[in-house]
Design a protein around this motif. Structure first.
Motif, PDB file in Angstrom:
ATOM      1  N   ALA A 133      23.868  62.607  33.682  1.00  0.00           N
ATOM      2  CA  ALA A 133      23.567  61.284  34.016  1.00  0.00           C
ATOM      3  C   ALA A 133      24.537  60.801  34.843  1.00  0.00           C
ATOM      4  N   ILE A 134      24.365  60.012  35.795  1.00  0.00           N
ATOM      5  CA  ILE A 134      25.282  59.194  36.612  1.00  0.00           C
ATOM      6  C   ILE A 134      25.307  57.968  36.298  1.00  0.00           C
ATOM      7  N   VAL A 135      26.220  56.900  36.165  1.00  0.00           N
ATOM      8  CA  VAL A 135      26.184  55.476  36.074  1.00  0.00           C
ATOM      9  C   VAL A 135      26.934  55.035  37.178  1.00  0.00           C
ATOM     10  N   LEU A 136      26.266  54.386  38.188  1.00  0.00           N
ATOM     11  CA  LEU A 136      26.947  53.485  39.250  1.00  0.00           C
ATOM     12  C   LEU A 136      27.240  51.994  39.013  1.00  0.00           C
ATOM     13  N   ALA A 137      28.605  52.178  39.051  1.00  0.00           N
ATOM     14  CA  ALA A 137      29.004  50.716  38.699  1.00  0.00           C
ATOM     15  C   ALA A 137      30.280  50.381  39.698  1.00  0.00           C
ATOM     16  N   PRO A 138      29.934  50.213  40.948  1.00  0.00           N
ATOM     17  CA  PRO A 138      31.058  50.164  42.032  1.00  0.00           C
ATOM     18  C   PRO A 138      31.416  48.913  42.348  1.00  0.00           C
ATOM     19  N   GLY A 139      30.655  47.960  41.603  1.00  0.00           N
ATOM     20  CA  GLY A 139      31.242  46.365  41.952  1.00  0.00           C
ATOM     21  C   GLY A 139      30.644  45.861  43.402  1.00  0.00           C
ATOM     22  N   ILE A 140      31.409  45.243  44.286  1.00  0.00           N
ATOM     23  CA  ILE A 140      30.761  44.628  45.087  1.00  0.00           C
ATOM     24  C   ILE A 140      31.710  44.933  46.463  1.00  0.00           C
ATOM     25  N   ALA A 141      31.074  44.704  47.514  1.00  0.00           N
ATOM     26  CA  ALA A 141      31.715  45.074  48.998  1.00  0.00           C
ATOM     27  C   ALA A 141      31.585  43.731  49.695  1.00  0.00           C
ATOM     28  N   MET A 142      32.357  43.080  50.554  1.00  0.00           N
ATOM     29  CA  MET A 142      32.245  42.127  51.495  1.00  0.00           C
ATOM     30  C   MET A 142      31.521  42.390  52.635  1.00  0.00           C
ATOM     31  N   ARG A 143      30.561  41.340  53.040  1.00  0.00           N
ATOM     32  CA  ARG A 143      29.921  41.647  54.419  1.00  0.00           C
ATOM     33  C   ARG A 143      30.675  40.951  55.225  1.00  0.00           C
ATOM     34  N   ALA A 192      23.604  33.128  48.185  1.00  0.00           N
ATOM     35  CA  ALA A 192      23.365  33.701  46.802  1.00  0.00           C
ATOM     36  C   ALA A 192      22.425  35.136  47.499  1.00  0.00           C
ATOM     37  N   PRO A 193      22.717  36.154  46.646  1.00  0.00           N
ATOM     38  CA  PRO A 193      23.254  36.442  45.384  1.00  0.00           C
ATOM     39  C   PRO A 193      24.694  36.798  45.676  1.00  0.00           C
ATOM     40  N   TYR A 194      25.742  36.635  44.966  1.00  0.00           N
ATOM     41  CA  TYR A 194      27.090  37.001  45.019  1.00  0.00           C
ATOM     42  C   TYR A 194      27.803  36.960  43.650  1.00  0.00           C
ATOM     43  N   ARG A 195      28.932  37.705  43.377  1.00  0.00           N
ATOM     44  CA  ARG A 195      29.587  37.868  42.143  1.00  0.00           C
ATOM     45  C   ARG A 195      30.051  36.317  41.916  1.00  0.00           C
ATOM     46  N   CYS A 196      29.954  36.090  40.460  1.00  0.00           N
ATOM     47  CA  CYS A 196      30.049  34.731  39.569  1.00  0.00           C
ATOM     48  C   CYS A 196      29.488  33.631  40.381  1.00  0.00           C
ATOM     49  N   PRO A 197      28.244  33.207  40.238  1.00  0.00           N
ATOM     50  CA  PRO A 197      27.793  31.888  41.072  1.00  0.00           C
ATOM     51  C   PRO A 197      28.593  30.745  40.820  1.00  0.00           C
ATOM     52  N   PRO A 198      29.142  30.519  39.612  1.00  0.00           N
ATOM     53  CA  PRO A 198      29.921  29.279  39.530  1.00  0.00           C
ATOM     54  C   PRO A 198      31.321  29.321  39.881  1.00  0.00           C
ATOM     55  N   GLY A 199      31.773  30.639  40.025  1.00  0.00           N
ATOM     56  CA  GLY A 199      33.165  30.891  40.704  1.00  0.00           C
ATOM     57  C   GLY A 199      33.842  30.267  41.762  1.00  0.00           C
ATOM     58  N   PRO A 200      33.301  30.054  42.924  1.00  0.00           N
ATOM     59  CA  PRO A 200      33.826  29.374  43.909  1.00  0.00           C
ATOM     60  C   PRO A 200      34.111  27.721  43.552  1.00  0.00           C
ATOM     61  N   TYR A 201      33.397  27.081  42.686  1.00  0.00           N
ATOM     62  CA  TYR A 201      33.449  25.819  42.349  1.00  0.00           C
ATOM     63  C   TYR A 201      34.479  25.656  41.172  1.00  0.00           C
ATOM     64  N   GLU A 202      34.698  26.716  40.290  1.00  0.00           N
ATOM     65  CA  GLU A 202      35.822  26.656  39.393  1.00  0.00           C
ATOM     66  C   GLU A 202      37.113  26.781  40.167  1.00  0.00           C
ATOM     67  N   ARG A 203      37.183  27.630  41.271  1.00  0.00           N
ATOM     68  CA  ARG A 203      38.226  27.799  42.051  1.00  0.00           C
ATOM     69  C   ARG A 203      38.576  26.514  42.641  1.00  0.00           C
ATOM     70  N   VAL A 204      37.774  25.825  43.176  1.00  0.00           N
ATOM     71  CA  VAL A 204      37.777  24.403  43.812  1.00  0.00           C
ATOM     72  C   VAL A 204      38.559  23.502  42.940  1.00  0.00           C
ATOM     73  N   SER A 205      38.062  23.639  41.578  1.00  0.00           N
ATOM     74  CA  SER A 205      38.610  22.787  40.573  1.00  0.00           C
ATOM     75  C   SER A 205      39.974  22.934  40.171  1.00  0.00           C
ATOM     76  N   LEU A 206      40.269  24.392  40.174  1.00  0.00           N
ATOM     77  CA  LEU A 206      41.817  24.659  39.686  1.00  0.00           C
ATOM     78  C   LEU A 206      42.522  24.573  40.986  1.00  0.00           C
TER      79      LEU A 206
END
Length: 431
Positions: A133-143, A192-206
Motif C-alpha cells: 500500500a502507498i499513502v500519498l501525503a505530499p502537502g501542497i505546491a504553489m501555482r 479557495a481551496p487552499y491550506r488553512c482557510p483562516p490562516g491569511p487572516y490570522e497572519r494579518v492579525s499577528l
C-alpha cells in the motif's frame, strides 16, 4: 447557550478528534499477521507522520517506510506565531528521522516517480521500493501562474511562506519589521481551496500585533480573491477591537483580487483597476497538490487528489491512498487537525484491508484555532461522517466561538490553541 457550555463542547470535539477512535474489531484477539506487508508513506508532514505512527500503533508487525527528503519539516500550524516573534523557529520544526524510534524506516530521499499500477516508488538515490500500500501525503505546491508577475523568481525573493521554511519565515518577518513608518503592506489571500482557510487572516492579525508595537501608523490592506472568508465576523470584530483603523479588507465583489504584481516596485493592480503603491506586497498564491501527486498521475483537473472518503483510497487505483492538504476532501478544510484525522482513518482502513477485514468509515473531526493577539484566539469545530459515499458535516451548526466573549474566554482559547499544537505534534512526531 452560555459561553462556558460552548467552550466545553469545543473541548469535547478536540478530544474526539485526537483521542477517541474506532478500535479494531479484533482488539483482544490475535490479529492476522502482517509481518511481510509493507506500507510506504510519501511525505513527512503532519498527515504522513500521523499515518505512519497510526499504522505502527495498529499493527506492530507491519513494515512501514516513510519517505521525506527534508531533514527538518516546519508546520504550517503556528508558523504565524514565529513570524510575529511569539515563538522561535524551533517551535515549529520537527525531524522526521525521529520516527525511527517507532520502528518506522525513514528514507531521506526525493521521490522521482510513482508507478501506481505496480505500487512501486522510484527514489533520487537510485532505489526503487515496492509496497502493498502507498499513502500519498505530499502537502501542497504553489501555482506560480495564479497572479501575473508573481512567478518563480519573484516567489523565491518574496516568499509566501505557505508553508514556511526557515528562510521563508525569516524573510517575511524581516519584511514586516523593515516596513517604513506609516508604511502600507498588501496581503493577498488566494481563492479557495487552499491550506488553512483562516490562516491569511490570522497572519494579518499577528502582523498588526507587531506593527502596533513598532509602527502604529502602518496600514494593512487585504486584497482578497474571495467574497468572504473563514471566521470573518470574528476576525472583523477582533480587528476593530485590537487594531482599530489599521486593517482594511477588499473582497472580490469589490474588485479586490490582485491581477498583477510588480516585483521591482511592490505595486499591485487589483481587478477593479486600482494600483496600490505598497511598501511590501505579501502574495499567497493559489495552490495545488504537491508535485509528487502530479507526477504520479493522481491529480484531477483541479490540481488536487480526489479520494474516496470512506477509506481515503484514490479511485481507479488498488492500494493507493492519499491524506492531508493534497486531497479533495470537502467539506473538511485543509488543516493540520483534518490531516491528522484523515491519516488516522486511512491507517485503520489500510490495516483492515491488508488483514482482509471489513472497514467501517470513522467519524472525523476538525478543530481550528486562530490567534489574533498573543493572548486571544477563537475557533471552529466540526464533525464529519460518510453518508452514501459522500463526506457530510454532521453538525451543520459548527461550533464557532461566540462573537461576543470576555477577555478571559479569548485568553482561554489561546491557551487551548497552544495546548492543542503541542499535543498534535507529540502525536505525530513523538515530541
Amino acid at each position: 447557550m452560555t459561553e462556558n457550555v460552548r467552550m466545553s463542547a469545543r473541548r469535547r470535539r478536540v478530544l474526539l478528534g485526537l483521542g477517541a477512535m474506532a478500535l479494531p474489531a479484533w482488539l483482544g484477539a490475535k490479529p492476522p499477521p502482517l509481518a511481510k506487508a509493507r506500507v510506504v508513506v510519501i511525505g513527512g508532514g503532519v498527515a504522513g507522520a500521523a499515518c505512519a505512527r497510526w499504522l505502527r500503533w495498529l499493527s506492530p508487525q507491519l513494515r512501514i517506510v516513510l519517505i521525506e527528503p527534508q531533514a527538518t519539516v516546519y508546520s504550517g500550524f503556528f508558523c504565524n506565531t514565529v513570524i510575529a516573534g511569539l515563538h522561535p523557529l524551533a517551535h515549529v520544526a520537527r525531524q522526521p528521522a525521529a520516527l525511527s524510534d517507532d520502528r518506522i524506516e525513514v528514507v531521506a530521499a526525493a521521490v522521482t516517480a510513482v508507478e501506481t499500477d505496480r505500487r512501486r516508488i522510484h527514489l533520487s538515490d537510485g532505489r526503487a521500493l515496492s509496497a502493498d500500500a502507498i499513502v500519498l501525503a505530499p502537502g501542497i505546491a504553489m501555482r506560480s501562474d495564479s497572479v501575473a508577475g508573481f512567478d518563480g523568481l519573484a516567489m523565491r525573493d518574496n516568499p509566501p511562506a505557505w508553508p514556511g521554511g526557515k528562510e521563508a519565515l525569516a524573510t517575511v518577518r524581516d519584511r514586516l519589521l523593515a516596513l517604513p513608518p506609516g508604511g502600507v503592506v498588501v496581503v493577498a489571500p488566494p481563492a479557495a481551496p487552499y491550506r488553512c482557510p483562516p490562516g491569511p487572516y490570522e497572519r494579518v492579525s499577528l502582523f498588526a500585533h507587531v506593527l502596533l508595537q513598532r509602527n502604529p501608523r502602518a496600514k494593512i490592506l487585504i486584497a482578497d480573491a474571495k467574497d468572504s472568508f473563514s471566521k470573518q465576523t470574528l476576525f472583523l470584530e477582533a480587528w476593530a477591537r485590537h487594531y482599530p483603523g489599521m486593517i482594511e479588507w477588499i473582497g472580490r465583489q469589490d474588485g479586490g483580487q490582485v491581477e498583477h504584481y510588480d516585483h521591482a516596485s511592490q505595486r499591485v493592480q487589483l481587478a477593479n483597476g486600482d494600483v496600490i503603491a505598497a511598501d511590501w506586497s505579501h502574495i499567497i498564491p493559489q495552490q495545488k497538490a504537491g508535485l509528487v501527486a502530479e507526477s504520479a498521475g493522481v491529480t484531477d483537473r483541479s490540481g488536487w487528489i480526489s479520494v474516496d472518503p470512506t477509506d481515503f483510497h484514490v479511485p481507479g487505483t488498488q492500494g493507493v491512498y492519499a491524506v492531508g492538504d493534497a486531497t479533495q476532501a470537502q467539506p473538511m478544510p485543509k488543516s493540520a487537525f483534518s490531516a491528522y484525522n484523515q491519516a488516522r482513518a486511512c491507517a485503520h482502513a489500510i490495516v483492515a484491508s491488508l488483514q482482509g477485514r471489513p472497514f467501517e468509515p470513522e467519524l472525523l473531526a476538525n478543530t481550528c484555532y486562530s490567534m489574533v493577539t498573543p493572548d486571544a484566539a477563537f475557533s471552529v469545530s466540526s464533525l464529519y461522517e460518510v453518508r452514501r459515499g459522500q463526506l457530510r458535516i454532521r453538525n451543520p451548526d459548527s461550533q464557532l466561538s461566540p462573537l461576543i466573549a470576555s477577555v478571559e474566554a479569548r485568553r482561554r482559547e489561546a491557551d487551548e490553541a497552544r495546548a492543542l499544537y503541542a499535543h498534535l505534534m507529540r502525536l505525530c512526531y513523538g515530541r
